[in-house]
Design a protein around this motif. Sequence first.
Motif, mmCIF file in Angstrom:
data_model
loop_
_atom_site.group_PDB
_atom_site.id
_atom_site.type_symbol
_atom_site.label_atom_id
_atom_site.label_comp_id
_atom_site.label_asym_id
_atom_site.label_seq_id
_atom_site.Cartn_x
_atom_site.Cartn_y
_atom_site.Cartn_z
ATOM 1 N N VAL A 1 -10.314 41.741 31.419
ATOM 2 C CA VAL A 1 -11.012 41.078 32.495
ATOM 3 C C VAL A 1 -12.357 40.657 31.955
ATOM 4 C CG1 VAL A 1 -11.731 41.229 34.871
ATOM 5 C CG2 VAL A 1 -9.943 42.714 34.062
ATOM 6 N N ASP B 1 -11.198 53.286 37.929
ATOM 7 C CA ASP B 1 -11.178 51.858 37.622
ATOM 8 C C ASP B 1 -10.069 51.586 36.617
ATOM 9 O OD1 ASP B 1 -11.805 49.198 37.358
ATOM 10 O OD2 ASP B 1 -13.558 49.519 36.074
ATOM 11 N N GLN C 1 -2.145 46.725 33.649
ATOM 12 C CA GLN C 1 -1.453 46.686 32.368
ATOM 13 C C GLN C 1 0.027 46.452 32.598
ATOM 14 O OE1 GLN C 1 -2.994 50.641 31.173
ATOM 15 N NE2 GLN C 1 -3.960 49.638 29.424
ATOM 16 N N CYS D 1 -6.462 35.455 32.961
ATOM 17 C CA CYS D 1 -7.637 36.172 32.495
ATOM 18 C C CYS D 1 -7.932 35.886 31.037
ATOM 19 C CB CYS D 1 -7.439 37.682 32.664
ATOM 20 S SG CYS D 1 -7.095 38.161 34.352
ATOM 21 N N VAL E 1 -7.333 50.352 26.772
ATOM 22 C CA VAL E 1 -8.521 49.883 27.471
ATOM 23 C C VAL E 1 -9.449 51.046 27.795
ATOM 24 C CG1 VAL E 1 -9.360 48.633 29.493
ATOM 25 C CG2 VAL E 1 -7.174 47.999 28.451
ATOM 26 N N PRO F 1 -7.271 49.634 34.692
ATOM 27 C CA PRO F 1 -6.966 48.227 34.409
ATOM 28 C C PRO F 1 -5.523 47.892 34.746
ATOM 29 C CG PRO F 1 -6.898 49.492 32.390
ATOM 30 C CD PRO F 1 -7.387 50.442 33.454
ATOM 31 N N LYS G 1 -12.203 38.287 36.900
ATOM 32 C CA LYS G 1 -11.754 39.491 37.599
ATOM 33 C C LYS G 1 -11.274 39.163 38.999
ATOM 34 C CE LYS G 1 -13.064 44.271 38.338
ATOM 35 N NZ LYS G 1 -14.081 45.299 38.097
ATOM 36 N N GLY H 1 -10.643 45.435 28.737
ATOM 37 C CA GLY H 1 -9.892 45.636 29.960
ATOM 38 C C GLY H 1 -9.081 44.439 30.363
ATOM 39 N N LYS I 1 -12.767 52.546 29.841
ATOM 40 C CA LYS I 1 -13.608 52.399 31.035
ATOM 41 C C LYS I 1 -14.559 53.582 31.105
ATOM 42 C CE LYS I 1 -11.430 48.818 33.069
ATOM 43 N NZ LYS I 1 -12.085 47.582 33.518
ATOM 44 N N PRO J 1 -8.005 40.297 25.994
ATOM 45 C CA PRO J 1 -8.795 41.489 25.710
ATOM 46 C C PRO J 1 -9.566 41.334 24.405
ATOM 47 C CG PRO J 1 -6.558 42.088 26.343
ATOM 48 C CD PRO J 1 -6.585 40.600 26.155
#
Length: 330
Positions: free
Chosen positions: A301, A242, A246, A21, A273, A244, A307, A299, A275, A24
């Motif tokens: 992503v 949702d 981690q 990914c 993170v 993340p 994602k 996140g 959301k 961040p």
Amino acid sequence: MRRSFAAALATLAAALLTGACALPAAADGTGTGDQGFTFKDSRIGESSGLAASRQHPGIYWTHNDSGDGPYIYAVDSRTGRTVARITLRGIGAPRDVEAISMGPDNQIYLGDIGDNLGGKWPYVWIYRLPEPKALKDETVTATQYVVKYANGPRDAESLIVHPRTGRVYIVDKKEDGGHLYEGPATLSTSGANIFRPIAAVDLWATDAAFSPDGRQLAVRGYFGGIYYDWNGGRIKREGQLDVPLQGQGEGVTYSVDGTRLLYSSEGVGSAVVAKDAPGRSAASSSSAGGSSAAAGGAGGVGGGGYKVGAVVVAVVAVAFFGLRWLRRRG
């Protein structure tokens, strides 16, 4: 906190995601406030709880897991830097601090409720202290409460204080799902405070948080989360969070305005993170000065492709090592 098989897989999946990914957005050193940030203090290596300050906007309180001492840290979410370390006075030696929560009247509650022996301690502790009006390194006298469970010892990492009533609740940590435990209407320093199970929680819970109005309960785990309608303690499941992926996700809190959920993880220099909290519309998210894009980066992503790739990698890792574990057990 010692983890079992599933937790180890969570760490593995997160490690794989590092290569799969985009990094961040918060990891570049630019704090994004309630949209996510990165811990800059090397003393914060095992952040196991998170709580938003109402008295000091933009400040988040956290603490380490077992082994650090009687400390909590005030972190400026705009920079990720620690602006105060508070030493608790008037309590015994902390054993396994796993949760932090803000109560009414700017009271901080700290849950020394972890149990590395899997539910063997005959009692655990809660500490309460007033949030300092000025943020600086200092020592603050705390009140210590003894806690016992009505149905025997257990491991727990989630302590929450209702923002309206001040009543304290605990969610125990069990791989097949646990329970929400309700404490007395008022905690007492005389004798043990008995916490009783009042509702099932369908998650291996590592932290929980009340929305600022006390109407919603968010519970997170290593791999996901659930939010409930509080309903006076007779919680009703509303949907999934949702959460993340981690390394070892053990913290969650609502932002002070209730529009965001922030998730923390253990690890030096780990990212917090942000959301959207359940119920926020896509329009309100995108109108917040581009915050939606920043939150996506924080996140871990990036775009949709990242994602999807991350999910595939995580699923393959979990399936592969899960099968090996089952074969060994068989």
